[in-house]
Design a protein around this motif. Structure first.
Motif, PDB file in Angstrom:
ATOM      1  N   ASP A 454      51.726 -57.470 -38.186  1.00  0.00           N
ATOM      2  CA  ASP A 454      52.267 -56.559 -37.189  1.00  0.00           C
ATOM      3  C   ASP A 454      51.405 -56.632 -35.935  1.00  0.00           C
ATOM      4  OD1 ASP A 454      54.216 -54.177 -36.737  1.00  0.00           O
ATOM      5  OD2 ASP A 454      52.255 -53.454 -36.061  1.00  0.00           O
ATOM      6  N   SER A 463      46.630 -58.888 -34.406  1.00  0.00           N
ATOM      7  CA  SER A 463      47.556 -58.484 -35.461  1.00  0.00           C
ATOM      8  C   SER A 463      46.813 -57.852 -36.625  1.00  0.00           C
ATOM      9  CB  SER A 463      48.362 -59.704 -35.961  1.00  0.00           C
ATOM     10  OG  SER A 463      47.519 -60.799 -36.242  1.00  0.00           O
ATOM     11  N   SER A 464      47.566 -57.117 -37.414  1.00  0.00           N
ATOM     12  CA  SER A 464      47.061 -56.538 -38.653  1.00  0.00           C
ATOM     13  C   SER A 464      48.154 -56.684 -39.701  1.00  0.00           C
ATOM     14  CB  SER A 464      46.696 -55.058 -38.455  1.00  0.00           C
ATOM     15  OG  SER A 464      47.821 -54.329 -37.984  1.00  0.00           O
ATOM     16  N   LEU A 466      50.721 -54.812 -42.057  1.00  0.00           N
ATOM     17  CA  LEU A 466      51.374 -53.507 -42.159  1.00  0.00           C
ATOM     18  C   LEU A 466      52.204 -53.456 -43.432  1.00  0.00           C
ATOM     19  CD1 LEU A 466      52.176 -50.736 -40.924  1.00  0.00           C
ATOM     20  CD2 LEU A 466      54.083 -51.933 -39.812  1.00  0.00           C
ATOM     21  N   HIS A 496      40.819 -50.146 -42.443  1.00  0.00           N
ATOM     22  CA  HIS A 496      42.229 -49.819 -42.652  1.00  0.00           C
ATOM     23  C   HIS A 496      42.545 -48.478 -42.014  1.00  0.00           C
ATOM     24  CE1 HIS A 496      41.144 -47.095 -46.143  1.00  0.00           C
ATOM     25  NE2 HIS A 496      40.052 -47.839 -46.050  1.00  0.00           N
ATOM     26  N   TRP A 536      41.286 -45.831 -37.578  1.00  0.00           N
ATOM     27  CA  TRP A 536      40.694 -46.904 -38.365  1.00  0.00           C
ATOM     28  C   TRP A 536      39.409 -46.417 -39.030  1.00  0.00           C
ATOM     29  CZ3 TRP A 536      43.309 -51.223 -39.286  1.00  0.00           C
ATOM     30  CH2 TRP A 536      44.255 -51.674 -38.360  1.00  0.00           C
ATOM     31  N   ARG A 566      53.125 -45.850 -44.323  1.00  0.00           N
ATOM     32  CA  ARG A 566      52.781 -46.850 -43.305  1.00  0.00           C
ATOM     33  C   ARG A 566      51.267 -46.985 -43.348  1.00  0.00           C
ATOM     34  NH1 ARG A 566      56.093 -48.712 -39.335  1.00  0.00           N
ATOM     35  NH2 ARG A 566      54.335 -48.915 -37.887  1.00  0.00           N
ATOM     36  N   TRP A 567      50.813 -48.134 -43.834  1.00  0.00           N
ATOM     37  CA  TRP A 567      49.388 -48.363 -44.021  1.00  0.00           C
ATOM     38  C   TRP A 567      49.036 -49.736 -43.480  1.00  0.00           C
ATOM     39  CZ3 TRP A 567      46.620 -52.020 -46.942  1.00  0.00           C
ATOM     40  CH2 TRP A 567      45.264 -51.739 -47.137  1.00  0.00           C
ATOM     41  N   ARG A 568      47.945 -49.786 -42.722  1.00  0.00           N
ATOM     42  CA  ARG A 568      47.512 -51.036 -42.098  1.00  0.00           C
ATOM     43  C   ARG A 568      46.178 -51.498 -42.667  1.00  0.00           C
ATOM     44  NH1 ARG A 568      50.212 -52.374 -37.418  1.00  0.00           N
ATOM     45  NH2 ARG A 568      51.454 -50.666 -36.540  1.00  0.00           N
ATOM     46  N   GLY A 570      43.245 -53.944 -41.328  1.00  0.00           N
ATOM     47  CA  GLY A 570      42.795 -54.633 -40.127  1.00  0.00           C
ATOM     48  C   GLY A 570      41.691 -55.626 -40.355  1.00  0.00           C
TER      49      GLY A 570
END
Length: 671
Positions: A454, A463-464, A466, A496, A536, A566-568, A570
């Motif tokens: 994403d 980007s990360s 997602l 994250h 973050w 919704r979890w990222r 990074g």
């Protein structure tokens, strides 16, 4: 439907591989004296009549010398070819020891491809390296140059994933501007009977840091004497290349008698040329019968059948291309040959105007992974047999420290520590990470969330990862197949953020392989401390109680209320200790023209550096990201004075594998 470049030529000259239109139609105009470095390209010796088009420089390979190559510092790759291993396959149909995949990709115009990326996110950011065994940097044209060296960012990204990259030698058909004299130039001999341009090709690849050449001789009108000269040339090229660890792939076009006649098979017309090379790309006119016979013939010659690449033209239709898959990679028998994919950048080129990086990666994942978008559960009804279905993925994650910020090599912005450091879109494949090879394996007993790169937010780069959607049951996301040693101080760090509340995160660590292909790794789950807020955060997890080798890393996500998430992710890092590279030294401006600068610097231990970043420090102290590179040279273009600024101040930092940055080396440019 508009015809492709290849179908235009087919009407005039038969089946041919066609890199590009004449340069005047494709090259980006640029001033001849511009400081912006571009990819290198040459004619073998003699140059065309007339004058080159705008932005094109005609060069002779015969006269090339590394010491006189003003752009070599920008074009020479910095990342060595990484060794890789094959984990237990993600599904029961992928095979580790049979068909391989070659990809012929045009990343840009022959004469207009910048050496170090450009200010747009719209690029073919190839990420599915785990399925590739050879990348050909496709290009060349009669109006620009016939011999094309890969740009450093592509080589650096490919090498980071263990994939060799070949430059391209294109002798075009007469219908496309080809001249037989250029073929004769290539195979000319010196007084001692050697082929000086074979030595030049090997010297270029050695200086530029790539892995050999794809030789594509399609100019008709030759005779048996020219055929014999070409055979001698390829033999000498291979011998010289092998001594430097390089390889040579021959394209099925010119035959041993000097004529151009595409066979679509290994037979008496091209057998000697195949034997002279390391591999051969079979023209698209193959059939099930000719492929089977070609595989048998290769083995009769003492060669592997998988040294033959069966060409599949996907330039027009991508994953909608009709292919006789059972002729190449049958599901119920040993694979017949390897696969050569011609122009898979269709996944970008077919997209409508205004497309985003997300659009591109969705299309590219469809191509490489298949309709299911999960290599652990391929869709058996999919007519497109994606590489993930029949080829086992590979990994290069074998040593500490290891880190990834999931940079795909392009982005809409540039992020540093979760903050935007530049609003300018960018692409530079050399800044791509080693990426997860199985995208995306999700193991859950409930509804499967979507997983994607994403570009709306990132920790570093552009980007990360997602994870979004319903999570009515815990879901395990496979990330990396690894061979990382576990010591008493080994720590895994995750950076994250949860954009919806109530997500419990656990690190998944496997210290052994699965029992069978397609089975889940035997994970141990280590909880991450609970956090609050939507920003973050970085969490360190010690591998307490584990020993041996980490074979797989992933995460398990559980929604507290079983609702959507919704979890990222990074950043992921594995280390025994924190390391920071030494600072660059000797930062200097090597050329300047107005607001265009060429920078260079030194480094006492370049092997400890992942890449370098260049920032501009404004009068108010703000640092603005200008670019990054794996090379120790950088082009910064279009700089203008800030209000009240008497001199531009630039800082160069070395970035290590863990994404720690050195102290800066500073250089100034008076306005």
């Amino acid at each position: 439907m508009n015809p492709t470049r290849r179908t235009v030529l087919l009407a005039a000259a038969g089946s041919a591989l066609l890199p590009a239109l004449p340069a005047t139609a494709t090259a980006a105009p640029r001033a001849a004296a511009a400081l912006q470095p571009y990819t290198s390209y040459w004619y073998p010796d003699s140059l065309p009549a007339g004058s080159p088009g705008a932005g094109i420089t005609w060069r002779s390979l015969k006269s090339w010398r590394a010491a006189a190559d003003a752009d070599l510092a920008f074009n020479a790759a910095a990342v060595p070819l990484a060794p890789r291993f094959t984990p237990v396959p993600a599904n029961a149909t992928a095979r580790a020891d049979q068909a391989r995949i070659q990809s012929l990709v045009s990343f840009g115009p022959t004469a207009g491809n910048p050496s170090q990326g450009s200010a747009t996110a719209d690029s073919y950011a190839l990420t599915h390296w785990a399925y590739l065994d050879e990348l050909v940097f496709w290009g060349g044209s009669s109006g620009e140059g016939l011999i094309l060296a890969p740009i450093a960012p592509i080589v650096d990204a490919a090498h980071r994933h263990g994939v060799p990259v070949l430059g391209n030698v294109f002798l075009p058909p007469a219908a496309y501007g080809g001249q037989l004299q250029w073929t004769r130039d290539l195979v000319q001999r010196d007084a001692a009977g050697h082929y000086p341009l074979a030595a030049q090709l090997v010297a270029v690849a050695a200086a530029y840091g790539f892995d050999g050449w794809f030789v594509n001789a399609e100019t008709g009108g030759g005779d048996s004497a020219l055929g014999a000269a070409m055979l001698g040339f390829v033999k000498e090229l291979k011998a010289l290349a092998a001594a430097k660890g390089q390889r040579v792939t021959w394209y099925d076009a010119m035959t041993v008698n000097g004529s151009v006649s595409w066979q679509g098979a290994l037979n008496g017309q091209n057998q000697a040329l195949f034997q002279a090379a390391d591999a051969m790309f079979l023209d698209f006119r193959w059939s099930a019968g000719t492929l089977a016979a070609s595989g048998r013939k290769a083995e009769q010659l003492g060669r592997e059948r998988y040294e033959l690449w069966a060409g599949v033209d996907v330039e027009s239709n991508g994953p909608d291309t009709s292919v006789d898959w059972d002729a190449i990679v049958p599901a119920d028998a040993p694979h017949t040959t390897s696969l050569g994919l011609y122009r898979p950048e269709q996944t970008r080129n077919h997209l409508p105007a205004g497309h985003t990086p997300d659009d591109f990666h969705a299309a590219d994942d469809r191509f490489w992974t298949g309709r299911s978008l999960d290599p652990a559960r391929p869709d058996t009804t999919d007519r497109w047999r994606a590489p993930a279905v029949f080829v086992a993925d590979r990994s290069t994650v074998t040593s500490l420290p290891f880190a990834s910020v999931f940079s795909t090599g392009h982005g809409l912005r540039w992020y540093e520590d979760g903050a935007v450091a530049s609003d300018t879109p960018w692409n530079h494949l050399g800044l791509q990470d080693r990426l997860p090879s199985r995208r995306w394996v999700v193991r859950t007993g409930g509804e499967r969330p979507t997983v994607a790169f994403d570009f709306a937010d990132a920790w570093r780069g552009g980007s990360s990862v997602l994870v979004a959607g319903a999570l009515d049951e815990p879901a395990v996301l496979d990330l990396y197949a690894t061979r990382l040693p576990i010591g008493p101080d080994t720590v895994v760090e995750l950076t994250h953020r949860a954009e919806t509340g109530g997500v419990r995160v656990e690190l998944a660590v496997a210290t052994a392989e699965p029992d069978a292909a397609g089975a889940a790794p035997p994970y141990t789950y280590l909880p991450l401390p609970a956090g609050s807020g939507d920003g973050w955060r970085t969490t360190a997890v010690r591998l307490t109680g584990l020993s041996g080798t980490v074979h797989a890393l992933g995460v398990r996500l559980t929604a507290a209320d079983g609702g959507p998430v919704r979890w990222r992710l990074g950043r992921l890092a594995v280390r025994d200790r924190a390391t920071t590279p030494a600072a660059p030294t000797g930062a200097r401006i090597t050329a300047a023209s107005g607001g265009d600068l060429r920078l260079a610097w030194n480094h006492p231990a370049p092997g400890t550096v992942r890449h370098y970043t260049v920032h501009r420090v404004l009068p108010d102290g703000t640092r603005r990201f200008l670019g990054g590179t794996c090379q120790r040279a950088h082009f910064a273009g279009g700089l203008t004075p800030a209000p009240g600024e008497r001199a531009a101040r630039l800082e160069v930092r070395a970035v290590g594998e863990l994404y720690t940055s050195s102290a800066p080396a500073t250089v100034t440019r008076a306005w």
